[in-house]
Design a protein around this motif. Structure first.
Motif, PDB file in Angstrom:
ATOM      1  N   LYS B  70       0.825  -1.226   0.000  1.00  0.00           N
ATOM      2  CA  LYS B  70       0.000   0.000   0.000  1.00  0.00           C
ATOM      3  C   LYS B  70       0.848   1.260   0.000  1.00  0.00           C
ATOM      4  O   LYS B  70       0.307   2.367  -0.027  1.00  0.00           O
ATOM      5  CB  LYS B  70      -0.925   0.025   1.234  1.00  0.00           C
ATOM      6  N   GLN B  89      -5.777   6.361   8.591  1.00  0.00           N
ATOM      7  CA  GLN B  89      -5.193   6.463   7.255  1.00  0.00           C
ATOM      8  C   GLN B  89      -6.120   7.296   6.366  1.00  0.00           C
ATOM      9  O   GLN B  89      -7.352   7.232   6.505  1.00  0.00           O
ATOM     10  CB  GLN B  89      -5.038   5.068   6.650  1.00  0.00           C
ATOM     11  N   THR B  91      -7.390   7.432   2.784  1.00  0.00           N
ATOM     12  CA  THR B  91      -7.393   6.504   1.653  1.00  0.00           C
ATOM     13  C   THR B  91      -7.913   7.194   0.389  1.00  0.00           C
ATOM     14  O   THR B  91      -8.394   8.323   0.429  1.00  0.00           O
ATOM     15  CB  THR B  91      -8.217   5.249   2.002  1.00  0.00           C
ATOM     16  N   ASP B  92      -7.813   6.493  -0.739  1.00  0.00           N
ATOM     17  CA  ASP B  92      -8.279   6.997  -2.045  1.00  0.00           C
ATOM     18  C   ASP B  92      -7.636   8.325  -2.413  1.00  0.00           C
ATOM     19  O   ASP B  92      -8.301   9.223  -2.954  1.00  0.00           O
ATOM     20  CB  ASP B  92      -9.815   7.155  -2.055  1.00  0.00           C
ATOM     21  N   CYS B  93      -6.349   8.485  -2.084  1.00  0.00           N
ATOM     22  CA  CYS B  93      -5.659   9.716  -2.469  1.00  0.00           C
ATOM     23  C   CYS B  93      -4.166   9.440  -2.582  1.00  0.00           C
ATOM     24  O   CYS B  93      -3.688   8.400  -2.130  1.00  0.00           O
ATOM     25  CB  CYS B  93      -5.906  10.822  -1.437  1.00  0.00           C
ATOM     26  N   GLU B  97      -1.925  15.099  -2.440  1.00  0.00           N
ATOM     27  CA  GLU B  97      -3.267  15.703  -2.347  1.00  0.00           C
ATOM     28  C   GLU B  97      -3.613  16.120  -0.918  1.00  0.00           C
ATOM     29  O   GLU B  97      -4.585  16.844  -0.687  1.00  0.00           O
ATOM     30  CB  GLU B  97      -4.329  14.707  -2.828  1.00  0.00           C
ATOM     31  N   LEU B 128     -10.665  12.368   1.634  1.00  0.00           N
ATOM     32  CA  LEU B 128     -10.754  13.821   1.486  1.00  0.00           C
ATOM     33  C   LEU B 128     -12.137  14.181   0.958  1.00  0.00           C
ATOM     34  O   LEU B 128     -12.681  13.491   0.103  1.00  0.00           O
ATOM     35  CB  LEU B 128      -9.682  14.320   0.505  1.00  0.00           C
TER      36      LEU B 128
END
Lengths: 350, 129
Positions: B70, B89, B91-93, B97, B128
């Protein structure tokens, strides 16, 4: 009046284009896109699976329903990619959303129609008066073997529907009808990581026979024709199958295009036709009739007719809509290498 | 983590359940038996706000073995809208960003799995907004 009182969908932000997969395997991307009419597909994040997708869809459905999660009497999740072979997905989702412990939970499997099965059973519980509310979810992080035709479409996403009765109903269930035979067009044996399929046999004897029979059956039963519906949603393993099915039944592009998400998402398997329904509800006006027909290999189709109520205007914008999630500016395109890592296709040392 | 150790933490990891002091109103996460502000033992279950603002973060380039596929990933502390501070954490960034002051929302994700045959641990992360 009995029907859907809350609905929600979840679409992961990751995508891979047909060109990227074709480049890996030496296939002709243009020929594939012309054949299946799919251009890119969703990919679950490394920390996403059927449980987390079902959770997000269910959470959105609860917001639209505006009810206490503890009032839900049953939670059913249909999927062919439950993270555990033995241990339910539903218990995790129910625990995380605060629905436990007074709840009946089961996971369903029936290839791509496990989601509509979950919806069917949730609806019948409410209709029978067993409980006030019940939730059915279709969600998948579907598997396609590397290099197989399925790899171009096997995607991730899902939708949740809460059924109830009274003035909270957004879409009344007018009728349901199921058409089922023993037709082995696609299967996965126990412990095997990827499914197998019968190639062209998945078309006429399987998909078209069951989808068309279920659609004709429910329309005849209710004295309706294609012209009576504003929206028509068919299971979408690719885009060409549902478009051909729609045309053979007399539906026009205007009726099926809103629910036809597959060109930009790939096949959500158990979540496919439910998410097409969700996209149609996002667009619907009070009084509209929606036909939804699922298909699960093995094989069978569940057909539903919904009539949209005035309440759709109150709940539609409370959570992210399907097409907004598909077109999100946050979407991130993966290389095949990243995709292989995300889907754990790379052999690693323990 | 063995299931015996994970299981007792399910309410806080799945549902962000902490405690709130009935006397002074202080919110605690993870939940406490005694208020660390006024010493009261009169605490009630409290579900944390699901949105907040990043007050600090770090980028992990050298993670433990379980997280090596990861990397790099971001771990942030956010001040939630009810005042509690939460570490998770993001995530998805990508790391570039993430900035101090950005708004985050809590999501439910896989945290870890005990190999291919062990239990899967779920819990909260940030995305975010």
């Amino acid at each position: 009046m009995i029907g859907i009182i809350g609905y929600g969908s979840y679409v992961p932000i990751y995508r891979i284009k047909v060109e990227e997969i074709a480049r890996q395997w030496g296939d002709n991307a243009e020929a594939i896109k012309n054949g299946i009419k799919v251009y890119e597909k969703t990919v679950p994040g490394q920390d996403e699976d059927t449980i987390t997708i079902a959770y997000m869809a269910a959470k959105y459905a609860l917001v639209r329903a505006g009810i206490d999660p503890k009032e839900i009497g049953a939670l059913y999740i249909g999927s062919e990619s439950h993270p555990y072979a033995v241990k339910p997905s539903g218990t995790v989702v129910a625990e995380a959303l605060g629905m436990v412990p007074d709840i009946h939970i089961a996971d369903y499997e029936f290839a791509c129609k496990a989601g509509s099965e979950a919806m069917f059973v949730a609806y019948t519980h409410v209709k029978a008066g067993h409980m006030k509310y019940a939730m059915g979810i279709g969600a998948d992080t579907s598997q396609g073997a590397p290099g197989d035709a399925l790899e171009y479409t096997a995607a991730a996403g899902g939708s949740a529907f809460i059924f109830g009765k009274g003035d909270k109903v957004i879409a009344e269930v007018v009728d349901t009808y199921s058409y089922t035979t023993d037709t082995a067009d696609f299967w996965r044996r126990e412990t095997r990581p990827y499914p197998k399929h019968g190639g062209r046999f998945t078309g006429d004897p399987a998909y078209f026979h069951h989808v068309l029979s279920a659609a004709k059956g429910i329309m005849e039963k209710n004295g309706l024709t294609a012209k009576d519906f504003r929206y028509a949603v068919f299971h979408m393993p690719n885009a060409s199958f549902p478009m051909r099915a729609a045309r053979r039944l007399g539906f026009t592009k205007e009726q099926y295009e809103v629910g036809l998400i597959v060109p930009y998402t790939g096949n959500f398997y158990s979540g496919a036709s439910p998410t097409g329904l969700s996209a149609s509800l996002d667009d619907a006006k009070p009084g509209d009739l929606i036909l939804m027909v699922s298909f699960g290999s093995g094989a069978g189709s569940d057909a539903f007719i919904f009539r949209v109520t005035e309440r759709i205007n109150e709940v539609r914008d409370l959570v992210p809509k399907v097409w907004d999630q598909i077109r999100t500016p946050r979407k991130r395109y993966l290389t095949y290498g990243e995709y292989a890592k995300f889907r754990e296709k790379i052999l690693m040392n323990e | 983590m063995p299931i015996q150790r994970f299981y007792p933490h399910i309410p806080q990891r799945y549902r962000l359940e902490g405690t709130k002091c009935k006397k002074c109103g202080k919110v605690h996460f993870p939940p406490r038996q005694v208020c660390n502000s006024c010493g009261s033992k009169e605490l009630e279950p409290y579900r944390l706000a699901e949105e907040g603002e990043i007050i600090t973060y770090t980028v992990v380039y050298t993670p433990p073995d379980d997280f090596k596929t990861k990397k790099p990933y971001v771990v942030a502390i956010a001040k939630m809208d009810d005042g509690a501070k939460l570490t998770a954490q993001v995530t998805d960034c990508t790391p570039d960003e993430v900035e101090i002051g950005k708004r985050v929302r809590v999501v439910f994700r896989k945290i870890n799995a005990e190999g291919k045959s062990g239990i899967i641990e779920y819990g909260y992360k940030f995305v975010l907004i």
